[in-house]
Design a protein around this motif. Structure first.
Motif, short mmCIF file in Angstrom:
data_model
loop_
_atom_site.label_atom_id
_atom_site.label_comp_id
_atom_site.label_asym_id
_atom_site.label_seq_id
_atom_site.Cartn_x
_atom_site.Cartn_y
_atom_site.Cartn_z
N PRO A 182 42.85 29.08 6.27
CA PRO A 182 43.46 29.11 4.94
C PRO A 182 44.16 30.45 4.66
O PRO A 182 43.53 31.50 4.71
CB PRO A 182 42.27 28.91 4.00
N ALA A 196 48.72 25.77 3.19
CA ALA A 196 48.44 24.35 3.02
C ALA A 196 49.61 23.60 2.38
O ALA A 196 49.82 22.41 2.64
CB ALA A 196 47.18 24.17 2.18
N LYS A 199 52.12 21.88 4.81
CA LYS A 199 51.58 20.91 5.77
C LYS A 199 52.65 19.91 6.17
O LYS A 199 53.38 19.38 5.32
CB LYS A 199 50.39 20.17 5.16
#
Length: 219
Positions: A182, A196, A199
């Motif tokens: 992360p 994220a 993605k």
């Protein structure tokens, strides 16, 4: 005196001088051991194998003496002399003999700070092995010996253990098949971003530091 081993005699004399007066027979036996080891010292220009062989003989001589005479100032001095020298040489057996010294130390007749230092060496070695439980156990040995050293070392160990824990977590996250590490930060324009959020897209990560002139020039 052969220059490369001068520290052996100096450490032995200094450490033994800090011990209380003991039985003459054991004191003489320890003095004889010191003289025997001193006589075995190779010349400064001796082959490396001869020097390594001497170190092993020293480990055997002082180590066996400490094991044969536990809880005595002499036994402790033998182990401490050896651990101190090995620590300066960054020898892999430093922690082994530092632990022996710590366990060999009598309740009275030796400097508690020097015993505490032995456990510091043990704790340091355990941290290098990433064995935080053993490191904390060694630190707890310091507590009844010297509160100041205990507080300082305990704090340092806590910081290092946090790093070890973070490294373990990072290693787990970076294993193939696991979710990406992360990353949430602020870009150069002050906007928040998250890995994220990208993605499904191709993302290229380049790691650099602000103390790298070449990196800074590129940006």
């Amino acid at each position: 005196m052969k220059p490369w081993c001068l520290a052996v005699l100096l450490a032995s004399v200094a450490l033994h001088a800090g011990c209380a007066e003991v039985a003459p027979d054991l004191s003489k036996e320890f003095a004889d051991l010191q003289q025997k080891i001193q006589d075995l010292q190779p010349n400064d220009d001796a082959p490396e194998n001869d020097k390594l062989a001497f170190i092993e003989k020293m480990k055997s001589g002082y180590g066996d003496f400490a094991k044969l005479h536990p809880k005595t100032p002499e036994g402790y001095s033998a182990a401490l002399t050896l651990a101190s020298l090995l620590n300066r040489m960054h020898d892999k057996d430093t922690a082994k003999f530092a632990e022996l010294a710590g366990n060999t130390a009598p309740a009275k007749g030796v400097d508690p700070k020097s015993v505490a230092l032995c456990w510091v060496w043990v704790a340091t070695a355990r941290l290098e092995e990433k064995d935080d439980k053993a490191a904390r156990a060694a630190v707890e040995k310091i507590k009844p010996l010297d509160s100041e050293i205990y507080d300082t070392v305990s704090e340092q160990v806590n910081v290092y253990v946090e790093r070890i824990t973070a490294m373990r977590k990072a290693e787990e996250l970076l294993k193939p098949g696991n979710p990406p590490f992360p990353i949430e930060e602020t870009d150069l324009n002050g906007a928040k971003f998250s890995l994220a959020a990208w993605k499904g897209k191709v993302v290229v990560l380049e790691f650099w530091s602000t103390d790298c002139p070449v990196c800074m020039a590129e940006w």
